[in-house]
Design a protein around this motif. Structure first.
Motif, PDB file in Angstrom:
ATOM      1  N   LEU A  46       0.808  -1.079   0.049  1.00  0.00           N
ATOM      2  CA  LEU A  46      -0.143   0.005  -0.084  1.00  0.00           C
ATOM      3  C   LEU A  46       0.854   1.235   0.067  1.00  0.00           C
ATOM      4  CD1 LEU A  46      -2.984  -0.545   2.420  1.00  0.00           C
ATOM      5  CD2 LEU A  46      -2.888   0.525   0.324  1.00  0.00           C
ATOM      6  N   GLN A  47       1.852   1.184   0.871  1.00  0.00           N
ATOM      7  CA  GLN A  47       2.741   2.271   0.772  1.00  0.00           C
ATOM      8  C   GLN A  47       3.573   2.610  -0.120  1.00  0.00           C
ATOM      9  OE1 GLN A  47       5.895   1.856   3.646  1.00  0.00           O
ATOM     10  NE2 GLN A  47       6.731   4.131   3.221  1.00  0.00           N
ATOM     11  N   ALA A  48       4.059   1.709  -0.992  1.00  0.00           N
ATOM     12  CA  ALA A  48       4.500   1.728  -2.430  1.00  0.00           C
ATOM     13  C   ALA A  48       3.486   2.557  -3.339  1.00  0.00           C
ATOM     14  CB  ALA A  48       5.117   0.732  -3.012  1.00  0.00           C
ATOM     15  N   LYS A  49       2.225   1.940  -3.226  1.00  0.00           N
ATOM     16  CA  LYS A  49       1.245   2.442  -4.376  1.00  0.00           C
ATOM     17  C   LYS A  49       0.589   3.792  -4.203  1.00  0.00           C
ATOM     18  CE  LYS A  49      -1.195  -1.890  -5.635  1.00  0.00           C
ATOM     19  NZ  LYS A  49      -1.913  -2.146  -6.857  1.00  0.00           N
ATOM     20  N   LEU A  50       0.900   4.034  -2.809  1.00  0.00           N
ATOM     21  CA  LEU A  50       0.250   5.551  -2.486  1.00  0.00           C
ATOM     22  C   LEU A  50       1.303   6.402  -2.333  1.00  0.00           C
ATOM     23  CD1 LEU A  50      -2.554   4.436  -0.072  1.00  0.00           C
ATOM     24  CD2 LEU A  50      -2.848   4.783  -2.537  1.00  0.00           C
ATOM     25  N   ASP A  51       2.654   6.081  -2.095  1.00  0.00           N
ATOM     26  CA  ASP A  51       3.668   6.859  -2.013  1.00  0.00           C
ATOM     27  C   ASP A  51       3.426   7.767  -0.978  1.00  0.00           C
ATOM     28  OD1 ASP A  51       6.059   7.844  -2.748  1.00  0.00           O
ATOM     29  OD2 ASP A  51       5.356   9.638  -3.997  1.00  0.00           O
ATOM     30  N   ALA A  52       3.483   7.415   0.429  1.00  0.00           N
ATOM     31  CA  ALA A  52       3.191   8.039   1.527  1.00  0.00           C
ATOM     32  C   ALA A  52       4.332   7.505   2.655  1.00  0.00           C
ATOM     33  CB  ALA A  52       1.737   7.679   2.306  1.00  0.00           C
ATOM     34  N   ALA A  53       4.422   8.459   3.556  1.00  0.00           N
ATOM     35  CA  ALA A  53       5.567   8.049   4.559  1.00  0.00           C
ATOM     36  C   ALA A  53       4.858   6.895   5.363  1.00  0.00           C
ATOM     37  CB  ALA A  53       5.622   9.135   5.546  1.00  0.00           C
ATOM     38  N   ALA A  54       5.623   5.944   5.882  1.00  0.00           N
ATOM     39  CA  ALA A  54       5.136   4.712   6.644  1.00  0.00           C
ATOM     40  C   ALA A  54       4.344   5.073   7.700  1.00  0.00           C
ATOM     41  CB  ALA A  54       6.282   3.828   6.998  1.00  0.00           C
ATOM     42  N   SER A  55       4.765   6.025   8.659  1.00  0.00           N
ATOM     43  CA  SER A  55       3.964   6.762   9.726  1.00  0.00           C
ATOM     44  C   SER A  55       2.609   7.162   9.129  1.00  0.00           C
ATOM     45  CB  SER A  55       4.872   7.564  10.517  1.00  0.00           C
ATOM     46  OG  SER A  55       5.264   8.557   9.678  1.00  0.00           O
ATOM     47  N   THR A  56       2.722   7.837   8.455  1.00  0.00           N
ATOM     48  CA  THR A  56       1.319   8.555   7.709  1.00  0.00           C
ATOM     49  C   THR A  56       0.270   7.604   7.367  1.00  0.00           C
ATOM     50  OG1 THR A  56       2.651  10.402   7.126  1.00  0.00           O
ATOM     51  CG2 THR A  56       0.341  10.161   6.159  1.00  0.00           C
ATOM     52  N   LEU A  57       0.860   6.695   6.618  1.00  0.00           N
ATOM     53  CA  LEU A  57       0.037   5.494   6.210  1.00  0.00           C
ATOM     54  C   LEU A  57      -0.494   4.790   7.394  1.00  0.00           C
ATOM     55  CD1 LEU A  57      -1.093   4.119   3.692  1.00  0.00           C
ATOM     56  CD2 LEU A  57       0.860   2.518   3.992  1.00  0.00           C
ATOM     57  N   SER A  58       0.337   4.505   8.176  1.00  0.00           N
ATOM     58  CA  SER A  58      -0.022   3.447   9.308  1.00  0.00           C
ATOM     59  C   SER A  58      -1.353   4.532  10.320  1.00  0.00           C
ATOM     60  CB  SER A  58       0.982   3.397  10.404  1.00  0.00           C
ATOM     61  OG  SER A  58       0.741   2.478  11.553  1.00  0.00           O
ATOM     62  N   HIS A  59      -0.782   5.541  10.358  1.00  0.00           N
ATOM     63  CA  HIS A  59      -1.969   6.590  11.021  1.00  0.00           C
ATOM     64  C   HIS A  59      -3.319   6.552  10.471  1.00  0.00           C
ATOM     65  CE1 HIS A  59      -3.728  10.247  12.735  1.00  0.00           C
ATOM     66  NE2 HIS A  59      -3.958  10.922  11.419  1.00  0.00           N
ATOM     67  N   HIS A  60      -3.189   6.519   8.846  1.00  0.00           N
ATOM     68  CA  HIS A  60      -4.742   6.559   8.319  1.00  0.00           C
ATOM     69  C   HIS A  60      -5.211   5.400   8.480  1.00  0.00           C
ATOM     70  CE1 HIS A  60      -4.825  10.869   6.543  1.00  0.00           C
ATOM     71  NE2 HIS A  60      -3.375  10.697   6.146  1.00  0.00           N
TER      72      HIS A  60
END
Lengths: 106, 106
Positions: free
Chosen positions: A38-52
């Motif tokens: 997911l992180q690779a697809k959405l290109d977001a910081a890991a911590s940000t993605l985890s938060h969402h």
DNA sequence: ATAGTATTTCTAATATTCTAGAAATACCGT
DNA sequence: ACGGTATTTCTAGAATATTAGAAATACTAT
């Protein structure tokens, strides 16, 4: 579903990043998608993605199952179905806003 | 509808007060409800209510028509229908999450 | 013009959200 | 136990949301 639950779920989906996450998980299908993918697809910081992701998990729209070191995320269709049901029942006028129909599920 | 528009609309509905407002307007039916009547029903400060109403109007979920000194609010079913359509198409897997079906509107 | 009701805009205080780096934890293989 | 990959939690700054009182605007009736 209660109004507050519906609002919480709508709020969870009401952020472009989180809506993208959810849509991506739906498209991933039954096997789900690891957080890292997911992180690779959405290109977001890991911590940000985890938060969402947490926001989606908390309201039940997403579930996670651990497979070794990776966490696989799944869209929870049951909750989405409930949410859509709520919206159709509580927020639509019959006829006026109901191109969306709830057939009786046996 | 684009993802960002859907997210904006979901966010607008993703607040208990605003979801209550929208639901109340749906129940008010075609004739709509004046702002003042909404205020009485929801027991909110006038300025707070106005603020929330604006959020719903901005994303198109609510429309307002002036009748003399009172502003009458209406749920916009077209936008809700579009939103539900988006959710069903983009956020549901066929079969898995689709007790909600879009029939062809002639 | 004035008065009165309806509603919004201004303002400000408080609270929440979003973002991401850094540190911590979880799990696996050796 | 150690090293490595995956993911979360901690932390903090900037941005946005929420609330409501006070002032301003919109409209009607007289």
């Amino acid at each position: 579903m209660k109004l507050d639950d519906a609002a919480a779920r709508l709020e969870a989906l009401g952020n472009p990043t989180r809506l993208k996450i959810y849509r991506t998980l739906v498209r991933a299908g039954a096997e789900g998608l690891p957080v890292g993918r997911l992180q690779a697809k959405l290109d977001a910081a890991a911590s940000t993605l985890s938060h969402h992701l947490k926001a989606l998990v908390v309201v039940g729209l997403v579930t996670q199952t651990r497979e070794g070191t990776t966490l696989v995320c799944h869209a929870n269709y049951d909750v989405m179905r409930e949410l859509l049901g709520y919206m159709v029942e509580e927020c639509c006028a019959e006829g006026s806003c109901a191109p969306v129909v709830l057939p009786k599920v046996a």
